[in-house]
Design a protein around this motif. Sequence first.
Motif, PDB file in Angstrom:
ATOM      1  N   ILE A 191       0.867  -1.179   0.000  1.00 38.65           N
ATOM      2  CA  ILE A 191       0.000   0.000   0.000  1.00 38.65           C
ATOM      3  C   ILE A 191       0.903   1.227   0.000  1.00 38.65           C
ATOM      4  CG2 ILE A 191      -1.775   1.287   1.255  1.00 38.65           C
ATOM      5  CD1 ILE A 191      -2.644  -1.367   2.511  1.00 38.65           C
ATOM      6  N   MET A 192       0.702   2.110  -0.948  1.00 40.34           N
ATOM      7  CA  MET A 192       1.549   3.294  -1.049  1.00 40.34           C
ATOM      8  C   MET A 192       1.312   4.212   0.149  1.00 40.34           C
ATOM      9  SD  MET A 192       1.295   4.042  -5.159  1.00 40.34           S
ATOM     10  CE  MET A 192       2.862   4.914  -5.334  1.00 40.34           C
ATOM     11  N   ARG A 193       2.353   4.898   0.560  1.00 41.03           N
ATOM     12  CA  ARG A 193       2.275   5.740   1.758  1.00 41.03           C
ATOM     13  C   ARG A 193       1.166   6.787   1.642  1.00 41.03           C
ATOM     14  NH1 ARG A 193       7.881   5.687   0.517  1.00 41.03           N
ATOM     15  NH2 ARG A 193       7.622   7.759  -0.446  1.00 41.03           N
ATOM     16  N   ALA A 194       1.100   7.454   0.501  1.00 40.44           N
ATOM     17  CA  ALA A 194       0.098   8.508   0.327  1.00 40.44           C
ATOM     18  C   ALA A 194      -1.309   7.941   0.308  1.00 40.44           C
ATOM     19  CB  ALA A 194       0.373   9.274  -0.962  1.00 40.44           C
TER      20      ALA A 194
ATOM     21  N   ASN B 288      -0.749   2.684 -10.845  1.00 36.11           N
ATOM     22  CA  ASN B 288       0.037   3.813 -10.358  1.00 36.11           C
ATOM     23  C   ASN B 288      -0.354   4.269  -8.955  1.00 36.11           C
ATOM     24  OD1 ASN B 288      -2.368   4.941 -11.236  1.00 36.11           O
ATOM     25  ND2 ASN B 288      -1.446   6.158 -12.872  1.00 36.11           N
ATOM     26  N   PHE B 289      -1.516   3.854  -8.467  1.00 38.37           N
ATOM     27  CA  PHE B 289      -1.871   4.125  -7.073  1.00 38.37           C
ATOM     28  C   PHE B 289      -1.847   2.838  -6.237  1.00 38.37           C
ATOM     29  CE2 PHE B 289      -3.492   7.850  -9.184  1.00 38.37           C
ATOM     30  CZ  PHE B 289      -3.268   8.870  -8.280  1.00 38.37           C
ATOM     31  N   GLY B 290      -1.656   1.700  -6.878  1.00 36.01           N
ATOM     32  CA  GLY B 290      -1.580   0.428  -6.165  1.00 36.01           C
ATOM     33  C   GLY B 290      -2.883   0.012  -5.513  1.00 36.01           C
ATOM     34  N   ILE B 291      -4.028   0.455  -6.066  1.00 31.68           N
ATOM     35  CA  ILE B 291      -5.320   0.151  -5.431  1.00 31.68           C
ATOM     36  C   ILE B 291      -6.109  -0.832  -6.308  1.00 31.68           C
ATOM     37  CG2 ILE B 291      -5.496   2.201  -3.980  1.00 31.68           C
ATOM     38  CD1 ILE B 291      -7.150   3.541  -6.166  1.00 31.68           C
TER      39      ILE B 291
ATOM     40  N   LEU C 282       0.596  15.029   0.001  1.00 29.17           N
ATOM     41  CA  LEU C 282       0.327  13.639  -0.376  1.00 29.17           C
ATOM     42  C   LEU C 282       0.701  13.394  -1.838  1.00 29.17           C
ATOM     43  CD1 LEU C 282      -3.087  12.804   1.355  1.00 29.17           C
ATOM     44  CD2 LEU C 282      -0.759  12.416   2.180  1.00 29.17           C
ATOM     45  N   ARG C 283       0.394  14.363  -2.675  1.00 31.49           N
ATOM     46  CA  ARG C 283       0.744  14.222  -4.088  1.00 31.49           C
ATOM     47  C   ARG C 283       2.259  14.124  -4.271  1.00 31.49           C
ATOM     48  NH1 ARG C 283      -2.155  16.274  -9.110  1.00 31.49           N
ATOM     49  NH2 ARG C 283      -0.636  15.948 -10.796  1.00 31.49           N
ATOM     50  N   ALA C 284       2.999  14.948  -3.561  1.00 32.27           N
ATOM     51  CA  ALA C 284       4.456  14.922  -3.678  1.00 32.27           C
ATOM     52  C   ALA C 284       5.013  13.583  -3.215  1.00 32.27           C
ATOM     53  CB  ALA C 284       5.065  16.066  -2.867  1.00 32.27           C
ATOM     54  N   ASP C 285       4.484  13.045  -2.118  1.00 39.13           N
ATOM     55  CA  ASP C 285       4.960  11.762  -1.606  1.00 39.13           C
ATOM     56  C   ASP C 285       4.577  10.634  -2.560  1.00 39.13           C
ATOM     57  OD1 ASP C 285       6.260  10.130   0.321  1.00 39.13           O
ATOM     58  OD2 ASP C 285       4.305   9.535   1.121  1.00 39.13           O
ATOM     59  N   TRP C 286       3.365  10.702  -3.105  1.00 40.66           N
ATOM     60  CA  TRP C 286       2.923   9.685  -4.071  1.00 40.66           C
ATOM     61  C   TRP C 286       3.814   9.692  -5.312  1.00 40.66           C
ATOM     62  CZ3 TRP C 286       0.500  11.138  -8.875  1.00 40.66           C
ATOM     63  CH2 TRP C 286       0.138  10.041  -9.661  1.00 40.66           C
ATOM     64  N   MET C 287       4.107  10.870  -5.827  1.00 39.67           N
ATOM     65  CA  MET C 287       4.948  10.964  -7.015  1.00 39.67           C
ATOM     66  C   MET C 287       6.353  10.435  -6.750  1.00 39.67           C
ATOM     67  SD  MET C 287       3.745  14.637  -8.642  1.00 39.67           S
ATOM     68  CE  MET C 287       4.902  14.534 -10.002  1.00 39.67           C
TER      69      MET C 287
ATOM     70  N   GLU D 149       7.169   8.091  -4.530  1.00 37.58           N
ATOM     71  CA  GLU D 149       7.111   6.637  -4.420  1.00 37.58           C
ATOM     72  C   GLU D 149       6.862   5.993  -5.786  1.00 37.58           C
ATOM     73  OE1 GLU D 149       5.267   3.173  -1.505  1.00 37.58           O
ATOM     74  OE2 GLU D 149       4.526   5.229  -1.330  1.00 37.58           O
ATOM     75  N   LEU D 150       6.016   6.622  -6.598  1.00 41.00           N
ATOM     76  CA  LEU D 150       5.773   6.114  -7.949  1.00 41.00           C
ATOM     77  C   LEU D 150       7.057   6.134  -8.770  1.00 41.00           C
ATOM     78  CD1 LEU D 150       3.787   5.149 -10.147  1.00 41.00           C
ATOM     79  CD2 LEU D 150       3.286   7.562 -10.629  1.00 41.00           C
ATOM     80  N   GLU D 151       7.831   7.193  -8.625  1.00 42.21           N
ATOM     81  CA  GLU D 151       9.100   7.288  -9.346  1.00 42.21           C
ATOM     82  C   GLU D 151      10.075   6.199  -8.880  1.00 42.21           C
ATOM     83  OE1 GLU D 151      11.849   8.787 -12.145  1.00 42.21           O
ATOM     84  OE2 GLU D 151       9.666   8.908 -11.926  1.00 42.21           O
ATOM     85  N   ALA D 152      10.046   5.877  -7.586  1.00 44.04           N
ATOM     86  CA  ALA D 152      10.902   4.808  -7.072  1.00 44.04           C
ATOM     87  C   ALA D 152      10.478   3.456  -7.647  1.00 44.04           C
ATOM     88  CB  ALA D 152      10.843   4.782  -5.549  1.00 44.04           C
ATOM     89  N   VAL D 153       9.182   3.239  -7.771  1.00 46.46           N
ATOM     90  CA  VAL D 153       8.670   2.010  -8.375  1.00 46.46           C
ATOM     91  C   VAL D 153       9.133   1.907  -9.829  1.00 46.46           C
ATOM     92  CG1 VAL D 153       6.554   0.903  -9.221  1.00 46.46           C
ATOM     93  CG2 VAL D 153       6.679   1.729  -6.859  1.00 46.46           C
ATOM     94  N   ARG D 154       8.971   2.996 -10.566  1.00 50.24           N
ATOM     95  CA  ARG D 154       9.388   3.018 -11.971  1.00 50.24           C
ATOM     96  C   ARG D 154      10.886   2.772 -12.107  1.00 50.24           C
ATOM     97  NH1 ARG D 154      11.459   6.244 -15.986  1.00 50.24           N
ATOM     98  NH2 ARG D 154      12.164   7.813 -14.485  1.00 50.24           N
ATOM     99  N   GLY D 155      11.670   3.464 -11.279  1.00 53.49           N
ATOM    100  CA  GLY D 155      13.118   3.290 -11.335  1.00 53.49           C
ATOM    101  C   GLY D 155      13.539   1.875 -10.990  1.00 53.49           C
ATOM    102  N   GLY D 156      12.839   1.267 -10.041  1.00 53.13           N
ATOM    103  CA  GLY D 156      13.155  -0.110  -9.675  1.00 53.13           C
ATOM    104  C   GLY D 156      12.931  -1.077 -10.819  1.00 53.13           C
ATOM    105  N   MET D 157      11.847  -0.882 -11.571  1.00 50.27           N
ATOM    106  CA  MET D 157      11.580  -1.764 -12.703  1.00 50.27           C
ATOM    107  C   MET D 157      12.607  -1.561 -13.812  1.00 50.27           C
ATOM    108  SD  MET D 157       7.435  -2.139 -13.037  1.00 50.27           S
ATOM    109  CE  MET D 157       7.063  -0.378 -13.048  1.00 50.27           C
TER     110      MET D 157
END
Length: 394
Positions: free
Chosen positions: A45-48, A244-247, A300-305, A307-315
């Motif tokens: 579950i994403m932090r945001a 992108n929101f993991g929901i 929340l938007r900044a934190d979501w972005m 974390e999303l960028e970290a997910v993308r970078g990881g892939m």
Amino acid sequence: MLGNLKPQAPDKILALMGEFKADPRQGKIDLGVGVYKDADGRTPIMRAVRAAEQRMLEAETTKSYAGLAGEPEFHKAMAEMILGDLYKPGTTAALATVGGTGAIRQALELARLANPGLKVFVSNPTWPNHVSIMNFMGVPVVEYRYFDAETRGVDFEAMKADISAAKQGDVVLLHGCCHNPTGANLTLEQWAEVAAILEKTGATPLIDLAYQGFGDGLEQDAAGTRLIASRIPEVLIAASCSKNFGIYRERTGILLALCADAATKELAQGTMAFLNRQTYSFPPFHGARIVSTVLTTPELRADWMAELEAVRGGMLKLREQLAAELRSLSGSDRFGFVAEHRGMFSRLGATPEQVKQVKEEFGIYMVGDSRINIAGLNQTTIPILARAIIEAGV
């Protein structure tokens, strides 16, 4: 009566999931199911998202129905994220749906109401449920060539030739980014050529934007969609919030209908609300409110972005590691496409027999067309997969 029902063919990906679960082997690897997973095999579950839900629970005072087409805050937040400065409220109809799949279904229903003789041009290959839904609805499907099995890239000249046969009243289904199942995407220059073809033919684009933020970035992944929106007077966009929101289990999606004028927008909006009423009445609320809360709350938007960028970078790192491992084992760069593809998926080019061999000998599960979910890998499993691919003779 029910005894007259005919057995339905099982969904191949869901059947593969069941086969994987039943496999007793330790160390088995699931690369079939199209769900994002972290290095520990979890879909976190994403932090945001968690923070937004906490805020909602504290502020919520009712569980009564919300809007038939969804809430305006959700419509606006999603439309701005997808379209940026191109979002025009006066000519954009919006509909909250049951996931991105629901958005696709409602888009097809809307298009068929507008043109009962509808034909839909679909890439070969595409997400299997696209064609399954159309076949169930009785909507004629016309395949257009897309994937070059030799280069593992886009066969763009063939694609252009095939979609040029579409006519006014037809729909051309396009993957907005992170093509599923191949991972091979159009360049922005190619998107411009597709727009020129649509302008000439008068066909309506339906863009499936299921992975915004998973490819080259949140803004970059919307570039093709925005280019089409800037040039074509009527555009349908089906977007998903699952990835992108993991929901995933909240089933949150949206259908946008970009119209040529305000009168057409009002007609489309009323028809879209009608479709929701006939299908499931009111759309799910919880996931949509999570999304609108995240997108409209700056911290929340900044934190979501982030974390999303970290997910993308990881892939992307997983892609690079797999390509490097395959280069080392094969002594060639024939698997370089893995690092060039974007999103969760790549199609390796293995035969069904090789896919079966990899499953039986190594406990590695992938879809029969050799689509793998990159997010199902980690640093430990990449060498195992690479060795299996080479030993199977891919």
